[in-house]
Scaffold this motif. Sequence first.
Motif, PDB file in Angstrom:
ATOM      1  N   LEU A  56       0.831  -1.203   0.000  1.00 14.31           N
ATOM      2  CA  LEU A  56       0.000   0.000   0.000  1.00 14.31           C
ATOM      3  C   LEU A  56       0.872   1.263   0.000  1.00 14.31           C
ATOM      4  O   LEU A  56       0.646   2.188  -0.781  1.00 14.31           O
ATOM      5  CB  LEU A  56      -0.942   0.000   1.201  1.00 14.31           C
ATOM      6  N   GLY A  57       1.877   1.294   0.854  1.00 11.93           N
ATOM      7  CA  GLY A  57       2.778   2.450   0.909  1.00 11.93           C
ATOM      8  C   GLY A  57       3.541   2.630  -0.394  1.00 11.93           C
ATOM      9  O   GLY A  57       3.688   3.747  -0.891  1.00 11.93           O
ATOM     10  N   GLY A  58       4.025   1.526  -0.978  1.00 11.71           N
ATOM     11  CA  GLY A  58       4.722   1.610  -2.259  1.00 11.71           C
ATOM     12  C   GLY A  58       3.814   2.105  -3.367  1.00 11.71           C
ATOM     13  O   GLY A  58       4.216   2.922  -4.201  1.00 11.71           O
ATOM     14  N   SER A  59       2.582   1.629  -3.380  1.00 15.61           N
ATOM     15  CA  SER A  59       1.613   2.079  -4.392  1.00 15.61           C
ATOM     16  C   SER A  59       1.340   3.569  -4.264  1.00 15.61           C
ATOM     17  O   SER A  59       1.258   4.289  -5.270  1.00 15.61           O
ATOM     18  CB  SER A  59       0.304   1.310  -4.269  1.00 15.61           C
ATOM     19  N   ILE A  60       1.211   4.033  -3.050  1.00 12.35           N
ATOM     20  CA  ILE A  60       0.971   5.468  -2.831  1.00 12.35           C
ATOM     21  C   ILE A  60       2.171   6.283  -3.300  1.00 12.35           C
ATOM     22  O   ILE A  60       2.006   7.312  -3.969  1.00 12.35           O
ATOM     23  CB  ILE A  60       0.642   5.739  -1.349  1.00 12.35           C
ATOM     24  N   LEU A  61       3.376   5.843  -2.992  1.00  9.50           N
ATOM     25  CA  LEU A  61       4.576   6.559  -3.436  1.00  9.50           C
ATOM     26  C   LEU A  61       4.691   6.577  -4.960  1.00  9.50           C
ATOM     27  O   LEU A  61       5.032   7.603  -5.554  1.00  9.50           O
ATOM     28  CB  LEU A  61       5.828   5.931  -2.820  1.00  9.50           C
ATOM     29  N   ILE A  62       4.397   5.443  -5.595  1.00  9.86           N
ATOM     30  CA  ILE A  62       4.447   5.390  -7.059  1.00  9.86           C
ATOM     31  C   ILE A  62       3.397   6.321  -7.656  1.00  9.86           C
ATOM     32  O   ILE A  62       3.676   7.049  -8.620  1.00  9.86           O
ATOM     33  CB  ILE A  62       4.272   3.942  -7.561  1.00  9.86           C
ATOM     34  N   ALA A  63       2.192   6.323  -7.088  1.00 14.03           N
ATOM     35  CA  ALA A  63       1.127   7.198  -7.595  1.00 14.03           C
ATOM     36  C   ALA A  63       1.515   8.671  -7.463  1.00 14.03           C
ATOM     37  O   ALA A  63       1.301   9.463  -8.387  1.00 14.03           O
ATOM     38  CB  ALA A  63      -0.173   6.919  -6.850  1.00 14.03           C
ATOM     39  N   ILE A  64       2.101   9.028  -6.343  1.00 12.01           N
ATOM     40  CA  ILE A  64       2.535  10.416  -6.143  1.00 12.01           C
ATOM     41  C   ILE A  64       3.621  10.782  -7.145  1.00 12.01           C
ATOM     42  O   ILE A  64       3.604  11.860  -7.745  1.00 12.01           O
ATOM     43  CB  ILE A  64       3.008  10.626  -4.691  1.00 12.01           C
ATOM     44  N   CYS A 120       5.353  13.666 -12.036  1.00 12.04           N
ATOM     45  CA  CYS A 120       5.976  13.639 -13.369  1.00 12.04           C
ATOM     46  C   CYS A 120       5.000  14.120 -14.426  1.00 12.04           C
ATOM     47  O   CYS A 120       5.382  14.881 -15.322  1.00 12.04           O
ATOM     48  CB  CYS A 120       6.457  12.232 -13.695  1.00 12.04           C
ATOM     49  N   CYS A 121       3.751  13.677 -14.337  1.00 13.61           N
ATOM     50  CA  CYS A 121       2.752  14.116 -15.325  1.00 13.61           C
ATOM     51  C   CYS A 121       2.534  15.620 -15.244  1.00 13.61           C
ATOM     52  O   CYS A 121       2.439  16.293 -16.276  1.00 13.61           O
ATOM     53  CB  CYS A 121       1.429  13.386 -15.107  1.00 13.61           C
ATOM     54  N   CYS A 122       2.448  16.137 -14.041  1.00 15.58           N
ATOM     55  CA  CYS A 122       2.255  17.582 -13.879  1.00 15.58           C
ATOM     56  C   CYS A 122       3.438  18.362 -14.447  1.00 15.58           C
ATOM     57  O   CYS A 122       3.252  19.363 -15.133  1.00 15.58           O
ATOM     58  CB  CYS A 122       2.044  17.941 -12.416  1.00 15.58           C
ATOM     59  N   CYS A 123       4.649  17.903 -14.179  1.00 18.01           N
ATOM     60  CA  CYS A 123       5.841  18.594 -14.689  1.00 18.01           C
ATOM     61  C   CYS A 123       5.891  18.525 -16.209  1.00 18.01           C
ATOM     62  O   CYS A 123       6.205  19.517 -16.866  1.00 18.01           O
ATOM     63  CB  CYS A 123       7.100  17.986 -14.093  1.00 18.01           C
TER      64      CYS A 123
END
Length: 175
Positions: free
Chosen positions: A98-106, A111-114
Motif C-alpha cells: 500500500l505504501g509503495g503504491s501510494i509513493l508510485i502514484a505520487i 511527473c505528469c504535472c511537470c
Amino acid sequence: MSARATAACVTASLLLASFVSRGWCQTSPPPPTPCSAFKTCDACVPHARCLWCFSSNNCSEYPVSWLLPPASLCQLSQARWGVCWLNFEALIIALAVLGGSILIAITVCCCCCCCCRRRRSGPDRDEERYAQKQEEIRQRADDRKVERMARHDEIRRKYGLIGDSDHPYSKFENE
C-alpha cells in the motif's frame, strides 16, 4: 439576622462544601489490565499494547522498543495484532504494498504535472504551423489589399477623381 445575611451564609457554605467535596472525590484511573490476563485472541488484540501468539496461545505486551516483535517472542506468521484473522507477516506485506503504491502514484502524478507544464510553457509544433499559416494568409491578404488600392487609385487618377498636381484638370477643381 436579616434575609440578606442568611442568603450570603447559605451561598458561602454551599461554595465551601463544593470545593471540599471536589477534593475528596478525585480518584485515579484504575491500572490497565495486564495483557497476560487475556486468554483468547479476540480479547487480546483489541488492545493496542497487546500481541497474541498462536503458537504459544498467550497474550503478551507488544515490544514497543522494536518495530517488529522479535522471533524469541513469537514468529511473525503466528503473531496477531489488531485483528485475529490477519497475521503480522501479511499485515507488514500489505502495508508495504500500500505504501509503495501510494509513493508510485505520487511520483507519477508529479511527473505528469511537470511534463504537462513543460509542454504548455512553449508552443507545440502544430501550434507553430498554425500560427505560420495564419501569418502567411494575413500577409497575402495585405498584399492583395495594397494591389487593389493601387488599381483603385489608378482608376481615380484616370477619371480625375484624385486631386493630383500631375493630373491635367487639377487646376480647375480648386476654382
